[in-house]
Design a protein around this motif. Sequence first.
Motif, mmCIF file in Angstrom:
data_model
loop_
_atom_site.group_PDB
_atom_site.id
_atom_site.type_symbol
_atom_site.label_atom_id
_atom_site.label_comp_id
_atom_site.label_asym_id
_atom_site.label_seq_id
_atom_site.Cartn_x
_atom_site.Cartn_y
_atom_site.Cartn_z
ATOM 1 N N ALA A 76 -19.773 46.447 6.930
ATOM 2 C CA ALA A 76 -19.982 45.096 7.459
ATOM 3 C C ALA A 76 -20.426 45.194 8.925
ATOM 4 C CB ALA A 76 -18.708 44.276 7.334
ATOM 5 N N PRO A 77 -21.400 44.394 9.337
ATOM 6 C CA PRO A 77 -21.916 44.494 10.707
ATOM 7 C C PRO A 77 -20.865 44.421 11.810
ATOM 8 C CG PRO A 77 -23.354 43.099 9.398
ATOM 9 C CD PRO A 77 -22.146 43.414 8.532
ATOM 10 N N PRO A 78 -19.849 43.540 11.709
ATOM 11 C CA PRO A 78 -18.874 43.506 12.812
ATOM 12 C C PRO A 78 -17.790 44.569 12.718
ATOM 13 C CG PRO A 78 -18.388 41.759 11.255
ATOM 14 C CD PRO A 78 -19.643 42.437 10.773
ATOM 15 N N GLY A 79 -17.736 45.322 11.621
ATOM 16 C CA GLY A 79 -16.690 46.321 11.407
ATOM 17 C C GLY A 79 -16.119 46.160 10.011
ATOM 18 N N THR A 80 -15.135 46.967 9.661
ATOM 19 C CA THR A 80 -14.580 46.950 8.306
ATOM 20 C C THR A 80 -14.079 45.553 7.938
ATOM 21 O OG1 THR A 80 -13.982 49.270 8.464
ATOM 22 C CG2 THR A 80 -12.866 47.984 6.767
ATOM 23 N N TRP A 81 -14.550 45.074 6.777
ATOM 24 C CA TRP A 81 -14.206 43.746 6.278
ATOM 25 C C TRP A 81 -13.246 43.928 5.112
ATOM 26 C CZ3 TRP A 81 -16.077 39.717 8.974
ATOM 27 C CH2 TRP A 81 -15.944 38.431 8.433
ATOM 28 N N VAL A 82 -12.129 43.246 5.124
ATOM 29 C CA VAL A 82 -11.092 43.399 4.106
ATOM 30 C C VAL A 82 -11.312 42.366 3.002
ATOM 31 C CG1 VAL A 82 -8.618 43.405 3.651
ATOM 32 C CG2 VAL A 82 -9.487 44.210 5.854
ATOM 33 N N HIS A 83 -11.458 42.840 1.759
ATOM 34 C CA HIS A 83 -11.725 41.973 0.614
ATOM 35 C C HIS A 83 -10.529 41.779 -0.309
ATOM 36 C CE1 HIS A 83 -16.096 41.279 0.959
ATOM 37 N NE2 HIS A 83 -16.042 42.379 1.677
ATOM 38 N N TRP A 84 -9.543 42.658 -0.215
ATOM 39 C CA TRP A 84 -8.399 42.536 -1.127
ATOM 40 C C TRP A 84 -7.240 43.349 -0.599
ATOM 41 C CZ3 TRP A 84 -8.670 44.477 -6.888
ATOM 42 C CH2 TRP A 84 -7.727 43.802 -7.682
ATOM 43 N N VAL A 85 -6.061 42.758 -0.565
ATOM 44 C CA VAL A 85 -4.818 43.448 -0.219
ATOM 45 C C VAL A 85 -3.781 42.991 -1.238
ATOM 46 C CG1 VAL A 85 -3.022 43.803 1.523
ATOM 47 C CG2 VAL A 85 -5.400 43.475 2.249
ATOM 48 N N LEU A 86 -3.253 43.932 -2.002
ATOM 49 C CA LEU A 86 -2.237 43.644 -3.019
ATOM 50 C C LEU A 86 -1.169 44.725 -2.907
ATOM 51 C CD1 LEU A 86 -1.486 41.812 -5.489
ATOM 52 C CD2 LEU A 86 -2.727 43.462 -6.907
ATOM 53 N N TYR A 87 0.092 44.333 -2.749
ATOM 54 C CA TYR A 87 1.169 45.310 -2.529
ATOM 55 C C TYR A 87 2.399 44.969 -3.354
ATOM 56 C CZ TYR A 87 2.065 41.662 0.937
ATOM 57 O OH TYR A 87 2.240 40.449 1.561
ATOM 58 N N ASP A 88 3.325 45.903 -3.374
ATOM 59 C CA ASP A 88 4.525 45.824 -4.207
ATOM 60 C C ASP A 88 4.161 45.704 -5.690
ATOM 61 O OD1 ASP A 88 6.170 46.171 -2.042
ATOM 62 O OD2 ASP A 88 6.773 44.064 -1.881
ATOM 63 N N ILE A 89 3.067 46.367 -6.071
ATOM 64 C CA ILE A 89 2.702 46.464 -7.485
ATOM 65 C C ILE A 89 3.752 47.382 -8.115
ATOM 66 C CG2 ILE A 89 0.933 47.207 -9.141
ATOM 67 C CD1 ILE A 89 -1.108 46.925 -6.728
ATOM 68 N N PRO A 90 4.405 46.963 -9.194
ATOM 69 C CA PRO A 90 5.491 47.768 -9.773
ATOM 70 C C PRO A 90 5.047 49.170 -10.217
ATOM 71 C CG PRO A 90 5.448 45.567 -10.740
ATOM 72 C CD PRO A 90 4.199 45.703 -9.912
ATOM 73 N N ALA A 91 5.974 50.102 -10.116
ATOM 74 C CA ALA A 91 5.698 51.498 -10.469
ATOM 75 C C ALA A 91 5.303 51.673 -11.924
ATOM 76 C CB ALA A 91 6.912 52.368 -10.164
ATOM 77 N N ASN A 92 5.737 50.776 -12.817
ATOM 78 C CA ASN A 92 5.390 50.921 -14.232
ATOM 79 C C ASN A 92 4.004 50.370 -14.563
ATOM 80 O OD1 ASN A 92 5.946 48.194 -14.035
ATOM 81 N ND2 ASN A 92 7.367 48.132 -15.762
ATOM 82 N N ALA A 93 3.306 49.794 -13.583
ATOM 83 C CA ALA A 93 1.954 49.283 -13.817
ATOM 84 C C ALA A 93 0.989 50.448 -14.020
ATOM 85 C CB ALA A 93 1.499 48.430 -12.642
ATOM 86 N N LYS A 94 0.104 50.269 -14.952
ATOM 87 C CA LYS A 94 -0.920 51.287 -15.249
ATOM 88 C C LYS A 94 -2.308 50.813 -14.860
ATOM 89 C CE LYS A 94 2.071 53.956 -17.328
ATOM 90 N NZ LYS A 94 2.830 54.772 -16.435
ATOM 91 N N GLY A 95 -2.368 49.625 -14.246
ATOM 92 C CA GLY A 95 -3.642 49.083 -13.830
ATOM 93 C C GLY A 95 -3.509 47.625 -13.439
ATOM 94 N N LEU A 96 -4.658 47.028 -13.169
ATOM 95 C CA LEU A 96 -4.744 45.615 -12.823
ATOM 96 C C LEU A 96 -5.739 44.968 -13.768
ATOM 97 C CD1 LEU A 96 -4.986 45.986 -8.926
ATOM 98 C CD2 LEU A 96 -2.961 45.331 -10.265
ATOM 99 N N ASP A 97 -5.384 43.821 -14.309
ATOM 100 C CA ASP A 97 -6.279 43.102 -15.212
ATOM 101 C C ASP A 97 -7.453 42.509 -14.452
ATOM 102 O OD1 ASP A 97 -4.605 43.609 -17.367
ATOM 103 O OD2 ASP A 97 -3.550 41.689 -17.172
ATOM 104 N N GLU A 98 -8.525 42.269 -15.169
ATOM 105 C CA GLU A 98 -9.661 41.559 -14.590
ATOM 106 C C GLU A 98 -9.234 40.128 -14.257
ATOM 107 O OE1 GLU A 98 -13.970 41.878 -16.039
ATOM 108 O OE2 GLU A 98 -13.358 39.927 -16.842
#
Length: 173
Positions: free
Chosen positions: A66-88
């Motif tokens: 991104a021209p002004p510097g790194t642009w953040v598009h997604w932040v997701l945290y505390d995803i459970p340890a038993n998760a094997k992915g993220l749905d669409e």
Amino acid sequence: TILLIGLILTGGNAMAFTINTSAFDQGGTIPKKYTCDGEDVSPALKWSDPPAGTISFVMIMDDPDAPPGTWVHWVLYDIPANAKGLDENLPKKETLPNGAKHGLCWGVKDSDMSRVGYYGPCPPPGKPHRYYFKLYALDTKLDLPPKATKSQVEAKMKGHILGETQVMGRFGR
């Protein structure tokens, strides 16, 4: 399907912590569906072989071009340890049914145009930008409230990262 491998050493044995998506090839073009020019939905992501002792995952998607510097598009945290992915098309809600929390995204500074949820690639006209989907395996839950910034999440992750893997796609207009 994309496969990017991050190696984790445990007791001298290398294990492959991987992330992949069927939405685009590693380094390939991110389809319009997942961008501001389309439906702007998050792609499905799958991972395997997280490090032993993983308590939670963090997903950060950003655009270092991104021209002004790194642009953040997604932040997701505390995803459970038993998760094997993220749905669409994850809901753009502060907290998901599995307890994962969305942080703020967009903007170079923590306060620029901040929104909750996934917001897909939306570069200015010109050379395609790179979008990194970075997955971190942590030995703890961050226990931050929803709407934390990328810098707050990264500060809490410090010293707790057991492994990381990523997949990168490109999009231009």
